[in-house]
Design a protein around this motif. Structure first.
Motif, PDB file in Angstrom:
ATOM      1  N   MET A 298      33.181  44.107  41.264  1.00  0.00           N
ATOM      2  CA  MET A 298      32.746  44.094  42.671  1.00  0.00           C
ATOM      3  C   MET A 298      33.270  42.856  43.405  1.00  0.00           C
ATOM      4  O   MET A 298      33.649  42.923  44.574  1.00  0.00           O
ATOM      5  CB  MET A 298      31.212  44.126  42.743  1.00  0.00           C
ATOM      6  N   LEU A 299      33.293  41.721  42.701  1.00  0.00           N
ATOM      7  CA  LEU A 299      33.828  40.496  43.294  1.00  0.00           C
ATOM      8  C   LEU A 299      35.316  40.661  43.606  1.00  0.00           C
ATOM      9  O   LEU A 299      35.787  40.301  44.693  1.00  0.00           O
ATOM     10  CB  LEU A 299      33.609  39.320  42.348  1.00  0.00           C
ATOM     11  N   ALA A 300      36.058  41.215  42.650  1.00  0.00           N
ATOM     12  CA  ALA A 300      37.487  41.455  42.877  1.00  0.00           C
ATOM     13  C   ALA A 300      37.700  42.415  44.043  1.00  0.00           C
ATOM     14  O   ALA A 300      38.642  42.258  44.835  1.00  0.00           O
ATOM     15  CB  ALA A 300      38.128  42.014  41.603  1.00  0.00           C
ATOM     16  N   SER A 301      36.806  43.406  44.159  1.00  0.00           N
ATOM     17  CA  SER A 301      36.897  44.350  45.272  1.00  0.00           C
ATOM     18  C   SER A 301      36.718  43.640  46.611  1.00  0.00           C
ATOM     19  O   SER A 301      37.449  43.920  47.576  1.00  0.00           O
ATOM     20  CB  SER A 301      35.821  45.439  45.109  1.00  0.00           C
ATOM     21  N   GLN A 302      35.755  42.706  46.678  1.00  0.00           N
ATOM     22  CA  GLN A 302      35.565  41.928  47.904  1.00  0.00           C
ATOM     23  C   GLN A 302      36.811  41.110  48.223  1.00  0.00           C
ATOM     24  O   GLN A 302      37.216  40.987  49.388  1.00  0.00           O
ATOM     25  CB  GLN A 302      34.358  40.988  47.735  1.00  0.00           C
ATOM     26  N   GLN A 303      37.418  40.543  47.185  1.00  0.00           N
ATOM     27  CA  GLN A 303      38.628  39.750  47.397  1.00  0.00           C
ATOM     28  C   GLN A 303      39.775  40.620  47.908  1.00  0.00           C
ATOM     29  O   GLN A 303      40.551  40.203  48.772  1.00  0.00           O
ATOM     30  CB  GLN A 303      39.018  39.051  46.093  1.00  0.00           C
ATOM     31  N   LEU A 304      39.874  41.823  47.392  1.00  0.00           N
ATOM     32  CA  LEU A 304      40.913  42.746  47.857  1.00  0.00           C
ATOM     33  C   LEU A 304      40.713  43.088  49.337  1.00  0.00           C
ATOM     34  O   LEU A 304      41.677  43.182  50.096  1.00  0.00           O
ATOM     35  CB  LEU A 304      40.900  44.028  47.015  1.00  0.00           C
ATOM     36  N   ARG A 305      39.446  43.278  49.728  1.00  0.00           N
ATOM     37  CA  ARG A 305      39.162  43.597  51.128  1.00  0.00           C
ATOM     38  C   ARG A 305      39.561  42.450  52.056  1.00  0.00           C
ATOM     39  O   ARG A 305      39.860  42.672  53.227  1.00  0.00           O
ATOM     40  CB  ARG A 305      37.672  43.925  51.311  1.00  0.00           C
ATOM     41  N   ARG A 306      39.526  41.225  51.517  1.00  0.00           N
ATOM     42  CA  ARG A 306      39.913  40.062  52.317  1.00  0.00           C
ATOM     43  C   ARG A 306      41.395  39.739  52.138  1.00  0.00           C
ATOM     44  O   ARG A 306      41.860  38.670  52.556  1.00  0.00           O
ATOM     45  CB  ARG A 306      39.059  38.847  51.931  1.00  0.00           C
ATOM     46  N   ASN A 307      42.122  40.659  51.488  1.00  0.00           N
ATOM     47  CA  ASN A 307      43.563  40.485  51.228  1.00  0.00           C
ATOM     48  C   ASN A 307      43.864  39.292  50.332  1.00  0.00           C
ATOM     49  O   ASN A 307      44.976  38.742  50.383  1.00  0.00           O
ATOM     50  CB  ASN A 307      44.342  40.358  52.546  1.00  0.00           C
ATOM     51  N   ASP A 308      42.885  38.895  49.524  1.00  0.00           N
ATOM     52  CA  ASP A 308      43.090  37.817  48.565  1.00  0.00           C
ATOM     53  C   ASP A 308      43.520  38.444  47.232  1.00  0.00           C
ATOM     54  O   ASP A 308      42.760  38.505  46.270  1.00  0.00           O
ATOM     55  CB  ASP A 308      41.800  37.005  48.401  1.00  0.00           C
ATOM     56  N   PHE A 309      44.773  38.904  47.186  1.00  0.00           N
ATOM     57  CA  PHE A 309      45.231  39.681  46.033  1.00  0.00           C
ATOM     58  C   PHE A 309      45.388  38.821  44.786  1.00  0.00           C
ATOM     59  O   PHE A 309      45.075  39.267  43.670  1.00  0.00           O
ATOM     60  CB  PHE A 309      46.553  40.381  46.375  1.00  0.00           C
TER      61      PHE A 309
ATOM     62  N   ALA B 215      43.266  39.309  41.309  1.00  0.00           N
ATOM     63  CA  ALA B 215      43.932  39.447  40.006  1.00  0.00           C
ATOM     64  C   ALA B 215      43.345  38.466  38.989  1.00  0.00           C
ATOM     65  O   ALA B 215      43.134  38.819  37.821  1.00  0.00           O
ATOM     66  CB  ALA B 215      45.430  39.208  40.169  1.00  0.00           C
ATOM     67  N   ARG B 216      43.068  37.242  39.436  1.00  0.00           N
ATOM     68  CA  ARG B 216      42.473  36.249  38.528  1.00  0.00           C
ATOM     69  C   ARG B 216      41.077  36.676  38.091  1.00  0.00           C
ATOM     70  O   ARG B 216      40.707  36.531  36.931  1.00  0.00           O
ATOM     71  CB  ARG B 216      42.423  34.876  39.211  1.00  0.00           C
ATOM     72  N   THR B 217      40.324  37.216  39.029  1.00  0.00           N
ATOM     73  CA  THR B 217      38.969  37.688  38.695  1.00  0.00           C
ATOM     74  C   THR B 217      39.041  38.854  37.717  1.00  0.00           C
ATOM     75  O   THR B 217      38.275  38.919  36.747  1.00  0.00           O
ATOM     76  CB  THR B 217      38.218  38.118  39.970  1.00  0.00           C
ATOM     77  N   ALA B 218      39.969  39.768  37.954  1.00  0.00           N
ATOM     78  CA  ALA B 218      40.098  40.956  37.101  1.00  0.00           C
ATOM     79  C   ALA B 218      40.439  40.588  35.656  1.00  0.00           C
ATOM     80  O   ALA B 218      40.057  41.291  34.718  1.00  0.00           O
ATOM     81  CB  ALA B 218      41.152  41.888  37.672  1.00  0.00           C
ATOM     82  N   GLU B 219      41.154  39.484  35.492  1.00  0.00           N
ATOM     83  CA  GLU B 219      41.522  39.052  34.131  1.00  0.00           C
ATOM     84  C   GLU B 219      40.298  38.687  33.292  1.00  0.00           C
ATOM     85  O   GLU B 219      40.362  38.680  32.055  1.00  0.00           O
ATOM     86  CB  GLU B 219      42.467  37.849  34.206  1.00  0.00           C
ATOM     87  N   LEU B 220      39.186  38.418  33.952  1.00  0.00           N
ATOM     88  CA  LEU B 220      37.962  38.041  33.241  1.00  0.00           C
ATOM     89  C   LEU B 220      37.173  39.252  32.748  1.00  0.00           C
ATOM     90  O   LEU B 220      36.249  39.110  31.943  1.00  0.00           O
ATOM     91  CB  LEU B 220      37.062  37.198  34.163  1.00  0.00           C
ATOM     92  N   ILE B 221      37.527  40.442  33.237  1.00  0.00           N
ATOM     93  CA  ILE B 221      36.816  41.669  32.837  1.00  0.00           C
ATOM     94  C   ILE B 221      37.217  42.047  31.414  1.00  0.00           C
ATOM     95  O   ILE B 221      38.405  42.173  31.106  1.00  0.00           O
ATOM     96  CB  ILE B 221      37.137  42.830  33.807  1.00  0.00           C
TER      97      ILE B 221
END
Length: 517
Positions: A264-275, A279-285
């Motif tokens: 969900m955090l990565a999704s929020q970052q994507l919405r803010r165009n913080d790609f 990606a860094r957040t997704a690596e923690l999943i």
């Protein structure tokens, strides 16, 4: 040798008065400390939000922070147009009002304490024949009395006046303390844990993230602890406070729940165009379910850019990860994310195909969430048709009926919503839905009647009483808006069941945090 012109008794008197004043000033500083600390925390939260805006490349947001920090202690300082900044401003005003009220009461008590000390000093000095000292002490007692008079009468300790509201409100912290007291009178540990989760969420909504995290970490039940921390992380993520959200997520004991929050955090970052941040957040999943949900978020981001092919590719990757899952909760959440994304993309047929792959319990079937997604999109005919053609049991039929009715009410189609609610088979969901419709319609009497009937149902056990209490609690903020906060508070305090009273108090507390006006 030069002799001093000041008598020893005058020196002693001045020394005694000096010590008295020093003690008073020291205690006044202690009274001021919470307000100074609040100002400091407010600046810190604003700076963190400014950093979040900077990370997202939002210059206007950064400038809005600078503007908000100018003369921020002035009650007439205008609210920002940026929702994250406005929320911090509102929370600051509510908390400051509560602290000022407590400080006023404590200050008057302190003046009385030191006036009494000075009077006792004057009395003791008179008896001892130290008249100069007695005169000085009497003058000091009169000074404290004058300060008491000029400071005015103490306000009730649980009452605060919001600068922009024009009417009395019970402070957020006072309501929270009342709710906590109610929780401690509840014997069921499971319900207690769930209510402490509600307290943590209320604290987070008000911006007290440190207190909220501490409350959540103290919850004994692992599931509710995980969910409470997840609530806090979601609120932080919505505000763009990534580093703080990550710290909270790291404390979540349930691995899937932590993965879900990361997605969900990565999704929020994507919405803010913080790609790159996403990606860094997704690596923690770590788990497949969390990765599957993240792929859905990536797919939605691609679709938002018009890349339909990329959307479908990522959805297929998400399905590949979701299909082998065996844990019921992980399977439910992964398939729900996929199917809802497909509905929102306009591909109902693909969503139904995804539902066919689901091997979990029928109560968790993606079909339920497809119906809900259709209703939330305003496609009510399609939602009703799918509900009617899915061969639901009374239970699943009641669940989906409630979903559609609530969406119809949210869209202002109240008569349609009531008609849908009438067709709900089970009494509990039917009464709960009528209550929710009435709240949206701002019909307090009907909402209370439906929620009251739900609580009085013969089949109610303690857990259902808590669920019914949540429905009844929704009517508190409605009453505050329509009849005034004092009336809503009197109603909440008059509820006899501790669980229901706690939920009503927490609902009012959140209403203060969300809308202090």
């Amino acid at each position: 040798m030069l002799l001093s012109s000041t008598s020893p008794t005058r020196v002693q008197a001045e020394s005694g008065i000096s010590d008295l004043r020093a003690g008073f000033e020291s205690e006044v500083k202690q009274l001021d400390a919470p307000l100074l600390s609040l100002d400091s925390r407010y600046r810190e939260h604003m700076e963190k939000q400014k950093h979040a805006y900077q990370q997202a490349g939002n210059l206007k947001g950064m400038l809005a922070i600078d503007e908000a920090l100018k003369d921020f202690a002035n009650p007439s300082h205008p609210d920002s147009e940026f929702i994250e900044v406005k929320r911090l401003q509102e929370v600051y005003r509510v908390q400051k009002t509560g602290l000022q009220t407590k400080r006023q009461t404590a200050y008057l008590i302190l003046l009385g304490k030191y006036r009494s000390k000075a009077e006792e000093m004057a009395k003791a000095s008179t008896k001892a024949g130290r008249i100069d000292e007695a005169k000085a002490a009497l003058a000091e007692s009169e000074r404290f009395a004058a300060l008491e008079k000029s400071a005015g009468s103490p306000l009730p300790p649980t009452t605060a006046v919001a600068p922009s509201s024009g009417h009395n409100l019970t402070s957020f912290s006072a309501l929270l303390e009342e709710a906590k007291a109610s929780i401690r009178r509840i014997n069921d540990p499971v319900i207690q844990s769930r209510l402490w989760r509600d307290v943590a969420r209320a604290q987070a909504v008000c911006g007290n993230f440190d207190e909220a995290t501490l409350t959540a970490k103290r919850i004994d039940d692992s599931e509710n602890k995980s969910l409470a921390l997840a609530d806090i992380a979601d609120i932080l993520a919505e505000g763009g406070r990534t580093d703080e959200a990550l710290a909270v997520i790291n404390a979540i004991p349930d691995r899937f729940r932590a993965d879900f929050c990361l997605a969900m955090l990565a999704s929020q970052q994507l919405r803010r165009n913080d790609f790159s941040g996403a990606a860094r957040t997704a690596e923690l999943i770590r788990g497949q379910a969390g990765k599957s949900i993240h792929y859905v978020a990536v797919a939605e981001a691609l679709l938002a850019k018009g890349d339909e092919k990329g959307f479908k590719v990522k959805i297929e990757e998400a399905k590949t990860l979701a299909s082998p899952l065996s844990d019921a909760v992980e399977m439910k959440e992964a398939f729900r994310a996929i199917a809802v994304a497909q509905v929102n993309s306009g591909d109902l047929a693909a969503a139904k195909s995804t539902a066919d792959l689901f091997r979990g319990h029928r109560f968790d079937s993606p079909i339920l969430f497809i119906i809900e997604a259709l209703a939330k999109k305003g496609e009510f005919d399609a939602a009703h048709h799918l509900r009617g053609s899915s061969g639901f049991t009374k239970h699943t039929g009641s669940l989906t009926g409630a979903m559609i009715a609530e969406a119809e009410a949210a869209a202002g189609k109240f008569q349609n919503a009531r008609n849908t609610a009438k067709g709900i088979s089970y009494e509990g969901p039917r009464l709960a839905t009528f209550a929710k419709i009435s709240v949206l319609e701002q019909d307090l009497a009907t909402a209370r009647a439906s929620a009251g009937a739900l609580l009085q149902s013969e089949e109610m056990n303690e857990a259902r009483q808590a669920n019914g209490g949540r429905i009844l609690a929704l009517t508190g903020p409605l009453q505050a808006r329509t009849e005034g906060f004092a009336a809503a508070l009197d109603w909440a305090r008059g509820l006899s069941h501790p669980t229901v009273r706690t939920l009503a108090l927490l609902a009012l507390a959140e209403s203060i945090a969300n809308n202090p006006q």
